[in-house]
Design a protein around this motif. Structure first.
Motif, PDB file in Angstrom:
ATOM      1  N   GLY A 167      49.975 154.043  70.547  1.00  0.00           N
ATOM      2  CA  GLY A 167      49.485 155.026  69.597  1.00  0.00           C
ATOM      3  C   GLY A 167      47.984 155.207  69.699  1.00  0.00           C
ATOM      4  N   GLU A 168      47.453 156.023  68.798  1.00  0.00           N
ATOM      5  CA  GLU A 168      46.035 156.381  68.814  1.00  0.00           C
ATOM      6  C   GLU A 168      45.129 155.161  68.644  1.00  0.00           C
ATOM      7  OE1 GLU A 168      42.977 158.981  65.984  1.00  0.00           O
ATOM      8  OE2 GLU A 168      45.146 159.349  65.903  1.00  0.00           O
ATOM      9  N   LEU A 169      45.542 154.191  67.832  1.00  0.00           N
ATOM     10  CA  LEU A 169      44.705 153.019  67.542  1.00  0.00           C
ATOM     11  C   LEU A 169      45.323 151.742  68.108  1.00  0.00           C
ATOM     12  CD1 LEU A 169      43.831 153.800  63.799  1.00  0.00           C
ATOM     13  CD2 LEU A 169      42.519 154.390  65.847  1.00  0.00           C
ATOM     14  N   PHE A 170      46.013 151.864  69.255  1.00  0.00           N
ATOM     15  CA  PHE A 170      46.721 150.709  69.805  1.00  0.00           C
ATOM     16  C   PHE A 170      45.781 149.551  70.080  1.00  0.00           C
ATOM     17  CE2 PHE A 170      48.211 148.112  73.329  1.00  0.00           C
ATOM     18  CZ  PHE A 170      49.457 147.725  72.858  1.00  0.00           C
ATOM     19  N   SER A 171      46.237 148.365  69.742  1.00  0.00           N
ATOM     20  CA  SER A 171      45.522 147.131  70.034  1.00  0.00           C
ATOM     21  C   SER A 171      46.522 145.999  69.968  1.00  0.00           C
ATOM     22  CB  SER A 171      44.401 146.905  69.012  1.00  0.00           C
ATOM     23  OG  SER A 171      43.846 145.607  69.200  1.00  0.00           O
ATOM     24  N   GLN A 172      46.296 144.996  70.791  1.00  0.00           N
ATOM     25  CA  GLN A 172      47.191 143.843  70.754  1.00  0.00           C
ATOM     26  C   GLN A 172      46.867 142.907  69.596  1.00  0.00           C
ATOM     27  OE1 GLN A 172      47.222 142.868  75.260  1.00  0.00           O
ATOM     28  NE2 GLN A 172      49.120 141.988  74.441  1.00  0.00           N
ATOM     29  N   GLU A 173      45.719 143.101  68.994  1.00  0.00           N
ATOM     30  CA  GLU A 173      45.353 142.302  67.844  1.00  0.00           C
ATOM     31  C   GLU A 173      45.545 143.133  66.579  1.00  0.00           C
ATOM     32  OE1 GLU A 173      41.482 140.674  68.085  1.00  0.00           O
ATOM     33  OE2 GLU A 173      41.820 139.671  70.009  1.00  0.00           O
ATOM     34  N   VAL A 174      46.287 142.607  65.655  1.00  0.00           N
ATOM     35  CA  VAL A 174      46.597 143.320  64.421  1.00  0.00           C
ATOM     36  C   VAL A 174      45.607 142.921  63.339  1.00  0.00           C
ATOM     37  CG1 VAL A 174      48.318 143.734  62.623  1.00  0.00           C
ATOM     38  CG2 VAL A 174      49.029 143.406  65.006  1.00  0.00           C
ATOM     39  N   THR A 175      44.951 143.916  62.798  1.00  0.00           N
ATOM     40  CA  THR A 175      44.065 143.670  61.643  1.00  0.00           C
ATOM     41  C   THR A 175      44.712 144.300  60.415  1.00  0.00           C
ATOM     42  OG1 THR A 175      42.813 145.687  62.122  1.00  0.00           O
ATOM     43  CG2 THR A 175      41.974 143.608  63.033  1.00  0.00           C
ATOM     44  N   GLN A 176      44.704 143.552  59.320  1.00  0.00           N
ATOM     45  CA  GLN A 176      45.373 144.026  58.111  1.00  0.00           C
ATOM     46  C   GLN A 176      44.623 145.165  57.431  1.00  0.00           C
ATOM     47  OE1 GLN A 176      48.346 143.168  57.088  1.00  0.00           O
ATOM     48  NE2 GLN A 176      48.599 141.708  58.763  1.00  0.00           N
ATOM     49  N   GLY A 177      43.310 145.208  57.550  1.00  0.00           N
ATOM     50  CA  GLY A 177      42.548 146.241  56.869  1.00  0.00           C
ATOM     51  C   GLY A 177      42.223 145.845  55.442  1.00  0.00           C
ATOM     52  N   GLU A 178      41.080 146.288  54.975  1.00  0.00           N
ATOM     53  CA  GLU A 178      40.673 145.983  53.603  1.00  0.00           C
ATOM     54  C   GLU A 178      41.504 146.793  52.615  1.00  0.00           C
ATOM     55  OE1 GLU A 178      38.549 143.709  52.793  1.00  0.00           O
ATOM     56  OE2 GLU A 178      37.949 143.222  54.857  1.00  0.00           O
ATOM     57  N   LYS A 179      41.811 146.194  51.468  1.00  0.00           N
ATOM     58  CA  LYS A 179      42.637 146.867  50.460  1.00  0.00           C
ATOM     59  C   LYS A 179      41.819 147.717  49.507  1.00  0.00           C
ATOM     60  CE  LYS A 179      46.303 143.386  50.525  1.00  0.00           C
ATOM     61  NZ  LYS A 179      47.093 142.410  49.734  1.00  0.00           N
ATOM     62  N   GLU A 180      40.539 147.356  49.303  1.00  0.00           N
ATOM     63  CA  GLU A 180      39.720 148.116  48.365  1.00  0.00           C
ATOM     64  C   GLU A 180      38.248 148.007  48.734  1.00  0.00           C
ATOM     65  OE1 GLU A 180      39.265 144.699  44.914  1.00  0.00           O
ATOM     66  OE2 GLU A 180      40.763 146.289  44.669  1.00  0.00           O
ATOM     67  N   ILE A 181      37.477 148.980  48.272  1.00  0.00           N
ATOM     68  CA  ILE A 181      36.032 148.973  48.498  1.00  0.00           C
ATOM     69  C   ILE A 181      35.354 148.241  47.354  1.00  0.00           C
ATOM     70  CG2 ILE A 181      33.968 150.412  48.728  1.00  0.00           C
ATOM     71  CD1 ILE A 181      35.667 152.575  49.926  1.00  0.00           C
ATOM     72  N   THR A 182      34.514 147.290  47.700  1.00  0.00           N
ATOM     73  CA  THR A 182      33.795 146.541  46.674  1.00  0.00           C
ATOM     74  C   THR A 182      32.367 147.065  46.535  1.00  0.00           C
ATOM     75  OG1 THR A 182      32.966 144.881  48.238  1.00  0.00           O
ATOM     76  CG2 THR A 182      35.134 144.490  47.249  1.00  0.00           C
ATOM     77  N   LYS A 183      31.698 146.645  45.466  1.00  0.00           N
ATOM     78  CA  LYS A 183      30.314 147.038  45.215  1.00  0.00           C
ATOM     79  C   LYS A 183      29.416 146.570  46.359  1.00  0.00           C
ATOM     80  CE  LYS A 183      26.475 146.135  42.041  1.00  0.00           C
ATOM     81  NZ  LYS A 183      26.039 145.424  40.818  1.00  0.00           N
ATOM     82  N   GLU A 184      29.655 145.342  46.833  1.00  0.00           N
ATOM     83  CA  GLU A 184      28.835 144.793  47.907  1.00  0.00           C
ATOM     84  C   GLU A 184      28.964 145.618  49.183  1.00  0.00           C
ATOM     85  OE1 GLU A 184      30.844 143.103  45.967  1.00  0.00           O
ATOM     86  OE2 GLU A 184      29.361 141.997  44.784  1.00  0.00           O
ATOM     87  N   MET A 185      30.178 146.101  49.493  1.00  0.00           N
ATOM     88  CA  MET A 185      30.387 146.934  50.680  1.00  0.00           C
ATOM     89  C   MET A 185      29.577 148.218  50.597  1.00  0.00           C
ATOM     90  SD  MET A 185      34.472 146.640  51.320  1.00  0.00           S
ATOM     91  CE  MET A 185      35.311 145.083  51.527  1.00  0.00           C
ATOM     92  N   LEU A 186      29.527 148.809  49.425  1.00  0.00           N
ATOM     93  CA  LEU A 186      28.801 150.059  49.244  1.00  0.00           C
ATOM     94  C   LEU A 186      27.298 149.844  49.372  1.00  0.00           C
ATOM     95  CD1 LEU A 186      30.792 151.564  46.228  1.00  0.00           C
ATOM     96  CD2 LEU A 186      30.839 152.361  48.592  1.00  0.00           C
ATOM     97  N   VAL A 187      26.801 148.768  48.766  1.00  0.00           N
ATOM     98  CA  VAL A 187      25.355 148.491  48.804  1.00  0.00           C
ATOM     99  C   VAL A 187      24.891 148.200  50.224  1.00  0.00           C
ATOM    100  CG1 VAL A 187      23.548 146.880  48.043  1.00  0.00           C
ATOM    101  CG2 VAL A 187      25.267 147.696  46.421  1.00  0.00           C
ATOM    102  N   SER A 188      25.662 147.399  50.949  1.00  0.00           N
ATOM    103  CA  SER A 188      25.272 147.008  52.310  1.00  0.00           C
ATOM    104  C   SER A 188      25.717 148.003  53.370  1.00  0.00           C
ATOM    105  CB  SER A 188      25.875 145.641  52.631  1.00  0.00           C
ATOM    106  OG  SER A 188      27.299 145.714  52.654  1.00  0.00           O
ATOM    107  N   ARG A 189      26.490 149.004  52.948  1.00  0.00           N
ATOM    108  CA  ARG A 189      27.071 150.009  53.859  1.00  0.00           C
ATOM    109  C   ARG A 189      28.000 149.371  54.891  1.00  0.00           C
ATOM    110  NH1 ARG A 189      24.664 154.824  53.008  1.00  0.00           N
ATOM    111  NH2 ARG A 189      25.667 155.691  54.867  1.00  0.00           N
ATOM    112  N   GLU A 190      28.508 148.197  54.563  1.00  0.00           N
ATOM    113  CA  GLU A 190      29.440 147.509  55.455  1.00  0.00           C
ATOM    114  C   GLU A 190      30.758 148.277  55.581  1.00  0.00           C
ATOM    115  OE1 GLU A 190      31.553 143.087  55.908  1.00  0.00           O
ATOM    116  OE2 GLU A 190      30.488 143.649  54.077  1.00  0.00           O
ATOM    117  N   TRP A 191      31.112 149.047  54.548  1.00  0.00           N
ATOM    118  CA  TRP A 191      32.368 149.774  54.558  1.00  0.00           C
ATOM    119  C   TRP A 191      32.492 150.727  55.735  1.00  0.00           C
ATOM    120  CZ3 TRP A 191      32.455 155.072  54.363  1.00  0.00           C
ATOM    121  CH2 TRP A 191      31.258 155.723  53.980  1.00  0.00           C
ATOM    122  N   GLU A 192      31.325 151.170  56.262  1.00  0.00           N
ATOM    123  CA  GLU A 192      31.352 152.109  57.387  1.00  0.00           C
ATOM    124  C   GLU A 192      31.922 151.476  58.655  1.00  0.00           C
ATOM    125  OE1 GLU A 192      27.357 153.371  57.792  1.00  0.00           O
ATOM    126  OE2 GLU A 192      27.388 154.703  56.031  1.00  0.00           O
TER     127      GLU A 192
END
Length: 483
Positions: A167-192
């Motif tokens: 598929g478009e995002l094929f990878s042999q390593e499975v990442t679960q992905g974050e469930k929600e955006i936290t305040k810290e992610m927004l401040v540090s721009r880590e969410w990007e």
């Protein structure tokens, strides 16, 4: 590693190796539900794309294999009796328990006949179509397939194959992905830089327990809505304890009537006796009973005040109608009126599947000048028609306070007959003139229980299920309204 994660990894590894075609044959002991779950999970995350294909084929059963090799049971019966007839018992000894099947099928095919327990041939040569069909199982028609499957000689097998590609995002390593955006992610721009788990907006939430109107209350609301649509005004019905005066005497019901006995009526402490009965109405009611009013001879007995002051639990909502009509008679000049009530009444009944001591009564009344049976039938047809009951019949009946009186029957397709659904009639002149109405004023009325139509509507076989003992699930699952 959990089994689910292991299956997911096996799928990714197979696709990376180029083994995505017919992937189910390359994963060993993985079950189909486990594989489908893993494929759908990976597809949602755009790791893979897959297509499901289903193939089918036919296989001979163990008996089918035996017949394909040695011939059908009907063919073997024919061969055994072709030269000389044999008894059914001898055939059973020769061919075993399948002899009965063979004889029956051979007779059906017209190959043999059975007379007095002896099987003889009808022809010299036949074609064993059952055996030939089994040998050519992939080329025969659906009708023949069905016949062989019915005889349990042939079974249909099916297999799903899954053709998987990256598929478009094929990878042999499975990442679960974050469930929600936290305040810290927004401040540090880590969410990007992070990947997030997609929300399934089509997923159903947990079903919460909720309250529900009882079926009887739903039926009550439906009746109330119909009355209001027809221009009726609801009467006040909160007076459960009544005097015999309003419940019986104003309805021209004699004080010796059986319905006023202990076996039919609940009596209460006489200290609640109403002392403010209108004097004029009391006098005219007494006269109606003892002497009659304008052409009526009355009941010809000595009417007792002590009897009329006895208090009871009302036996019908007509007591409410009596009070309402008395108030209506005070209007000047006279105006027509339409009234209805739906509320509890009480009878000294033995409780069983069709009777309650406390139940609901539905009642409607129209008061106007010079109306009669024709108007009554017309309004009943309109009223019950709104409930889906159009095939009505009317039967003459007796009621102490209506004349003429009619029982109302409606046709129920489920029962394939007409069932009594209510009572109706014209209030007697002795009632209306005692209230103070002029002689040309008439009142048409009808009544029915609320429970009987509710039992039919909701398929209840015991009236007690409609009241306090009903399960909450019965209330939740019953229809929202009548259609």
């Amino acid at each position: 590693m959990e089994k689910k994660e292991a299956v997911v990894q096996m799928v990714l590894d197979a696709v990376e190796r180029g083994d995505g075609n017919s992937i189910e044959t390359k994963l060993g002991s993985v079950t189909e539900p486990e594989l489908v779950g893993a494929l759908k999970s990976l597809e949602r995350r755009k790791y893979i794309e897959f297509v499901t294909e289903e193939t089918g084929w036919f296989e001979l059963t163990e008996e089918g294999e035996e017949i394909a090799q040695n011939g059908s049971w009907e063919y073997r019966v024919f061969v055994a009796v072709r030269e000389k007839g044999q008894s059914t018992k001898r055939l059973e000894k020769t061919l075993g328990e399948k002899a009965k099947i063979g004889v029956g099928q051979a007779v059906k095919n017209g190959w043999v006949k059975v007379v007095d327990g002896t099987v003889t041939a009808n022809t010299l040569d036949i074609k064993d179509e059952a055996r030939e069909s089994l040998l050519m199982k992939e080329k025969i028609c659906e009708k023949t397939h069905a016949q062989l499957r019915k005889r349990k000689l042939l079974v249909e097998r099916k297999r799903k194959t899954f053709n998987v590609k990256k598929g478009e995002l094929f990878s042999q390593e499975v990442t679960q992905g974050e469930k929600e955006i936290t305040k810290e992610m927004l401040v540090s721009r880590e969410w990007e830089k992070l990947s997030f788990k997609e929300y399934n907006y089509d997923a159903l939430g947990k079903r919460e327990r909720k309250g529900g109107l009882a079926p009887l209350m739903k039926m009550r609301d439906e009746f109330r809505e119909i009355f209001l649509q027809m221009g009726f005004t609801e009467m006040r019905t909160d007076k459960y304890i009544e005097t015999s005066f309003w419940n019986f005497d104003t309805l021209f019901q004699p004080q010796s009537h059986p319905s006023r006995d202990l076996q039919d009526t609940f009596f209460v402490d006489s200290s609640c006796a109403e002392s403010r009965i209108p004097a004029r109405l009391l006098a005219t009611t007494r006269r109606a009973h003892e002497e009659g009013i304008e052409g009526s001879e009355g009941h010809r007995y000595t009417w007792k005040l002590s009897e009329t002051q006895k208090c009871i639990l009302r036996t019908h909502t007509t007591a409410v109608t009596s009070r309402t009509l008395h108030e209506h008679s005070k209007q000047s000049p006279f105006r027509p009126g339409r009234y209805f009530s739906i509320d509890r009444v009480f009878r000294n009944e033995t409780l069983d599947a069709t009777h309650l001591a406390e139940f609901f009564q539905v009642e409607g009344v129209i008061v106007d000048r010079n109306i009669g049976v024709a108007e009554l039938i017309s309004v009943l047809s309109s009223f019950f028609g709104r409930l889906g009951m159009e095939d009505l019949r009317f039967k003459p009946a007796f009621n102490p306070y209506t004349e003429p009186s009619m029982e109302v029957f409606a046709y129920y397709p489920a029962l394939k007959k007409h069932v009594e659904i209510g009572n109706s009639g014209l209030f007697r002149p002795e009632m209306l003139q005692a209230y103070g109405f002029e002689s040309d004023v008439c009142a048409i009325a009808w009544g029915l229980s609320l429970e009987r139509p509710a039992m039919i509507k909701f398929g209840v076989d015991d009236i007690r299920k409609l009241v306090g003992s009903a399960e909450i699930s019965f209330n939740e699952d019953s229809s929202v309204c009548l259609l």
